[in-house]
Motif scaffolding. Structure first.
Motif, PDB file in Angstrom:
ATOM      1  N   GLY A  88     -11.853 -10.763 -11.625  1.00 30.95           N
ATOM      2  CA  GLY A  88     -11.764  -9.397 -12.136  1.00 30.95           C
ATOM      3  C   GLY A  88     -10.309  -8.983 -12.286  1.00 30.95           C
ATOM      4  O   GLY A  88      -9.494  -9.220 -11.391  1.00 30.95           O
ATOM      5  N   VAL A  89      -9.977  -8.390 -13.422  1.00 34.43           N
ATOM      6  CA  VAL A  89      -8.597  -7.949 -13.689  1.00 34.43           C
ATOM      7  C   VAL A  89      -8.615  -6.469 -14.062  1.00 34.43           C
ATOM      8  O   VAL A  89      -9.234  -6.074 -15.060  1.00 34.43           O
ATOM      9  CB  VAL A  89      -7.953  -8.757 -14.829  1.00 34.43           C
ATOM     10  N   ALA A  90      -7.944  -5.644 -13.266  1.00 35.97           N
ATOM     11  CA  ALA A  90      -7.904  -4.200 -13.489  1.00 35.97           C
ATOM     12  C   ALA A  90      -6.470  -3.735 -13.718  1.00 35.97           C
ATOM     13  O   ALA A  90      -5.504  -4.458 -13.453  1.00 35.97           O
ATOM     14  CB  ALA A  90      -8.513  -3.464 -12.293  1.00 35.97           C
ATOM     15  N   GLY A  91      -6.352  -2.499 -14.190  1.00 32.27           N
ATOM     16  CA  GLY A  91      -5.044  -1.908 -14.427  1.00 32.27           C
ATOM     17  C   GLY A  91      -5.142  -0.837 -15.486  1.00 32.27           C
ATOM     18  O   GLY A  91      -6.137  -0.725 -16.207  1.00 32.27           O
ATOM     19  N   SER A  92      -4.104  -0.049 -15.620  1.00 30.38           N
ATOM     20  CA  SER A  92      -4.098   1.097 -16.517  1.00 30.38           C
ATOM     21  C   SER A  92      -4.179   0.696 -17.989  1.00 30.38           C
ATOM     22  O   SER A  92      -3.861  -0.434 -18.378  1.00 30.38           O
ATOM     23  CB  SER A  92      -2.809   1.898 -16.298  1.00 30.38           C
ATOM     24  N   GLY A 134     -17.315  -5.250  -8.593  1.00 30.12           N
ATOM     25  CA  GLY A 134     -16.578  -6.121  -7.690  1.00 30.12           C
ATOM     26  C   GLY A 134     -17.454  -7.021  -6.844  1.00 30.12           C
ATOM     27  O   GLY A 134     -16.977  -8.044  -6.323  1.00 30.12           O
ATOM     28  N   ASP A 135     -18.729  -6.682  -6.693  1.00 30.71           N
ATOM     29  CA  ASP A 135     -19.634  -7.521  -5.910  1.00 30.71           C
ATOM     30  C   ASP A 135     -19.823  -8.900  -6.541  1.00 30.71           C
ATOM     31  O   ASP A 135     -20.245  -9.832  -5.854  1.00 30.71           O
ATOM     32  CB  ASP A 135     -21.008  -6.844  -5.776  1.00 30.71           C
ATOM     33  N   TYR A 136     -19.528  -9.007  -7.833  1.00 27.77           N
ATOM     34  CA  TYR A 136     -19.740 -10.274  -8.544  1.00 27.77           C
ATOM     35  C   TYR A 136     -18.461 -11.085  -8.700  1.00 27.77           C
ATOM     36  O   TYR A 136     -18.484 -12.176  -9.255  1.00 27.77           O
ATOM     37  CB  TYR A 136     -20.346  -9.991  -9.929  1.00 27.77           C
ATOM     38  N   PHE A 137     -17.338 -10.539  -8.220  1.00 27.62           N
ATOM     39  CA  PHE A 137     -16.056 -11.211  -8.407  1.00 27.62           C
ATOM     40  C   PHE A 137     -15.730 -12.120  -7.220  1.00 27.62           C
ATOM     41  O   PHE A 137     -15.993 -11.780  -6.069  1.00 27.62           O
ATOM     42  CB  PHE A 137     -14.922 -10.193  -8.577  1.00 27.62           C
ATOM     43  N   ASP A 138     -15.121 -13.255  -7.538  1.00 27.04           N
ATOM     44  CA  ASP A 138     -14.646 -14.174  -6.498  1.00 27.04           C
ATOM     45  C   ASP A 138     -13.169 -13.959  -6.197  1.00 27.04           C
ATOM     46  O   ASP A 138     -12.710 -14.234  -5.085  1.00 27.04           O
ATOM     47  CB  ASP A 138     -14.871 -15.623  -6.947  1.00 27.04           C
ATOM     48  N   PHE A 139     -12.442 -13.490  -7.199  1.00 29.06           N
ATOM     49  CA  PHE A 139     -11.001 -13.266  -7.030  1.00 29.06           C
ATOM     50  C   PHE A 139     -10.634 -12.086  -7.921  1.00 29.06           C
ATOM     51  O   PHE A 139     -11.164 -11.943  -9.022  1.00 29.06           O
ATOM     52  CB  PHE A 139     -10.203 -14.504  -7.436  1.00 29.06           C
ATOM     53  N   THR A 140      -9.717 -11.230  -7.438  1.00 26.21           N
ATOM     54  CA  THR A 140      -9.395 -10.021  -8.195  1.00 26.21           C
ATOM     55  C   THR A 140      -7.890  -9.822  -8.322  1.00 26.21           C
ATOM     56  O   THR A 140      -7.120 -10.127  -7.408  1.00 26.21           O
ATOM     57  CB  THR A 140     -10.012  -8.779  -7.528  1.00 26.21           C
ATOM     58  N   LEU A 141      -7.493  -9.280  -9.474  1.00 23.76           N
ATOM     59  CA  LEU A 141      -6.097  -9.045  -9.793  1.00 23.76           C
ATOM     60  C   LEU A 141      -5.917  -7.613 -10.266  1.00 23.76           C
ATOM     61  O   LEU A 141      -6.815  -7.033 -10.892  1.00 23.76           O
ATOM     62  CB  LEU A 141      -5.624  -9.990 -10.906  1.00 23.76           C
ATOM     63  N   TYR A 142      -4.753  -7.066  -9.983  1.00 28.78           N
ATOM     64  CA  TYR A 142      -4.419  -5.724 -10.460  1.00 28.78           C
ATOM     65  C   TYR A 142      -3.026  -5.765 -11.072  1.00 28.78           C
ATOM     66  O   TYR A 142      -2.072  -6.243 -10.439  1.00 28.78           O
ATOM     67  CB  TYR A 142      -4.454  -4.712  -9.313  1.00 28.78           C
ATOM     68  N   LEU A 143      -2.900  -5.277 -12.306  1.00 25.78           N
ATOM     69  CA  LEU A 143      -1.591  -5.162 -12.954  1.00 25.78           C
ATOM     70  C   LEU A 143      -1.054  -3.766 -12.680  1.00 25.78           C
ATOM     71  O   LEU A 143      -1.672  -2.760 -13.052  1.00 25.78           O
ATOM     72  CB  LEU A 143      -1.706  -5.396 -14.456  1.00 25.78           C
ATOM     73  N   SER A 188      -7.873   1.987  -6.775  1.00 24.58           N
ATOM     74  CA  SER A 188      -8.576   0.712  -6.563  1.00 24.58           C
ATOM     75  C   SER A 188      -7.624  -0.458  -6.372  1.00 24.58           C
ATOM     76  O   SER A 188      -8.056  -1.584  -6.107  1.00 24.58           O
ATOM     77  CB  SER A 188      -9.495   0.417  -7.759  1.00 24.58           C
ATOM     78  N   ARG A 189      -6.334  -0.198  -6.482  1.00 23.69           N
ATOM     79  CA  ARG A 189      -5.329  -1.261  -6.454  1.00 23.69           C
ATOM     80  C   ARG A 189      -5.441  -2.154  -5.222  1.00 23.69           C
ATOM     81  O   ARG A 189      -5.364  -3.387  -5.315  1.00 23.69           O
ATOM     82  CB  ARG A 189      -3.939  -0.616  -6.519  1.00 23.69           C
ATOM     83  N   PHE A 190      -5.659  -1.545  -4.060  1.00 26.90           N
ATOM     84  CA  PHE A 190      -5.630  -2.327  -2.826  1.00 26.90           C
ATOM     85  C   PHE A 190      -6.950  -3.036  -2.529  1.00 26.90           C
ATOM     86  O   PHE A 190      -7.122  -3.584  -1.441  1.00 26.90           O
ATOM     87  CB  PHE A 190      -5.180  -1.454  -1.657  1.00 26.90           C
TER      88      PHE A 190
END
Length: 318
Positions: A93-97, A221-230, A294-296
Motif C-alpha cells: 500500500g502506498v499513501a500520500g497527499s 490496510g488489513d490486506y497489505f503486507d507492506f506499506t509506504l507513505y510519501l 495515517s503516516r505512522f
C-alpha cells in the motif's frame, strides 16, 4: 518552522539520510534507462537514474527481504499445521497527499520490482481513484466539494475487490478513473489477473476510517503486507500542486472533453489563485484531517524536500 528529520519521526523508526540509505541497495541490479523513465514520469516529476540507485534500489531490497521472510514464515506455518500455504499476492500500500508524486513513484517501483523478481513474478499496480463515486453520484450525495475525502469513495467495493485479489482470484475487473473527464470511465476496466505482487496507490489507503459506517471493522490496510507513505512539508506540496495545475491549464485543460476546460482561458496569475483556493478548500483539508494522520501506520516513510527528491527514509524497526 520546518522540523528536523529526527524530530519528525518517533523512536520506533530507524532514520536514514540519502547517503546512508543508498548503501542498502548496492547489490540490487536494475537496468531502467533515461528513456524508460521518460515513459513513467508524471508532470513536472524529477525522478532520474540517480534516484533509482539511491532510493529505489534500497527500497526494492527492503521489500524483497520482507517478502522472502514472510514467504518463509508461511511455509513454516504450513509445515507445522500440515497444510499447504495458499497462493496470495504480496500487496504493497502506498499513501500520500495529492501532488506528492505517488503515481510516478508507484510506476517506477513496479518496474524495479518486476526486474528484481524476474519473469516468474507478475507485478501489478492499481489506483484507488477508480473507486471514487462517479461524478453524478457525488453530485447527488452533495459530495462534489468533498472529493478525495473518505466518504467520496465506494469503500465497500474497494474492500471487496481487495479481498478477492488477496484470496487469489484469477481475474478481477476494477473501474478506471479518467484525469481528463475527472470521472470514472464507463468504457474502460483494468484487469488484475492473479499477480504475485500488487501495488495499491491511494490517498487514504492507510487510514482507519469509519466514515459512513461507525461499526466498520475492515480497512484497506488489513490486506497489505507492506506499506509506504510519501511525505513532504505541506507548503512544498502546495507549490507542486499549483505548478501542476498551471501545466495542466496549458495542456490537458485545453481539451474540450476536460472537466477543467472552463479554466483553459485563465491567465497564469488567475490560475495560480484558483489552484491555491482549490488546495486550501479541499486538498489541504484532506491532507490534514485524513492523509497525514495515517503516516505512522506505514512501514516506511519517504520524505521529500523542496526539490521533489527523497531526502530521508524512515523504516519501522522490527
Amino acid at each position: 518552522m520546518t522540523l528536523s528529520p529526527a524530530a519528525l519521526y518517533p523512536d520506533r523508526y530507524a532514520l536514514f539520510d540519502r547517503d546512508k540509505w543508498q548503501t542498502l541497495g548496492e547489490d540490487t541490479a536494475f537496468h531502467l534507462s533515461t528513456e524508460d523513465l521518460d515513459g513513467l514520469r508524471g508532470l513536472n516529476d524529477t525522478t532520474d537514474t540517480t534516484d533509482l540507485a539511491e532510493i529505489f534500489a534500497p527500497l526494492v531490497h527492503l521489500i524483497r527481504t520482507h517478502r522472502d521472510h514472510l514467504t518463509s514464515l508461511k511455509t513454516g506455518m504450513g509445515n507445522l499445521l500440515g497444510t499447504a500455504p495458499r497462493k496470495a499476492p504480496y500487496i504493497i500500500g502506498v499513501a500520500g497527499s495529492v501532488a506528492v508524486g505517488k503515481s510516478t513513484f508507484c510506476r517506477v517501483l513496479r518496474q524495479m520490482l518486476a526486474q528484481s523478481f524476474g519473469t516468474d513474478s507478475r507485478v501489478d499496480l492499481m489506483c484507488t481513484d477508480g473507486f471514487l463515486w462517479p461524478l453524478a453520484d457525488l453530485e447527488e450525495r452533495g459530495l462534489l466539494s468533498r472529493k478525495g475525502f473518505p466518504e467520496s469513495y465506494d469503500r465497500r467495493t474497494l474492500l471487496e475487490t481487495l479481498e478477492r485479489i488477496k484470496d487469489g482470484a484469477e481475474r478481477v475487473e476494477i473501474p478506471v478513473y479518467s484525469h481528463v473527464t475527472y470521472d470514472i470511465d464507463p468504457d474502460r476496466k483494468q484487469i488484475i489477473n492473479s499477480p504475485d505482487i500488487l501495488i495499491v496507490e491511494g490517498l487514504n489507503v492507510l487510514e482507519i476510517s469509519t466514515t459512513g459506517n461507525p461499526a466498520a471493522s475492515t480497512h484497506a490496510g488489513d490486506y497489505f503486507d507492506f506499506t509506504l507513505y510519501l511525505d513532504a512539508d505541506e507548503t512544498d506540496i502546495r507549490t507542486w500542486y499549483i505548478h501542476r495545475f498551471l501545466t495542466l491549464k496549458n495542456s490537458v485543460f485545453q481539451t474540450p472533453e476536460s472537466y477543467f476546460h472552463r479554466y483553459a482561458h485563465l491567465n497564469d496569475d488567475e490560475a495560480r489563485t484558483l489552484a491555491g483556493e482549490i488546495w486550501a478548500n479541499i486538498n489541504a483539508k484532506v491532507l490534514e484531517e485524513h492523509v497525514a494522520p495515517s503516516r505512522f501506520r506505514a512501514d516506511a516513510i519517504l520524505r521529500k524536500g523542496k526539490g521533489h527528491r527523497v531526502e530521508t527514509v524512515a523504516v519501522r524497526k522490527p
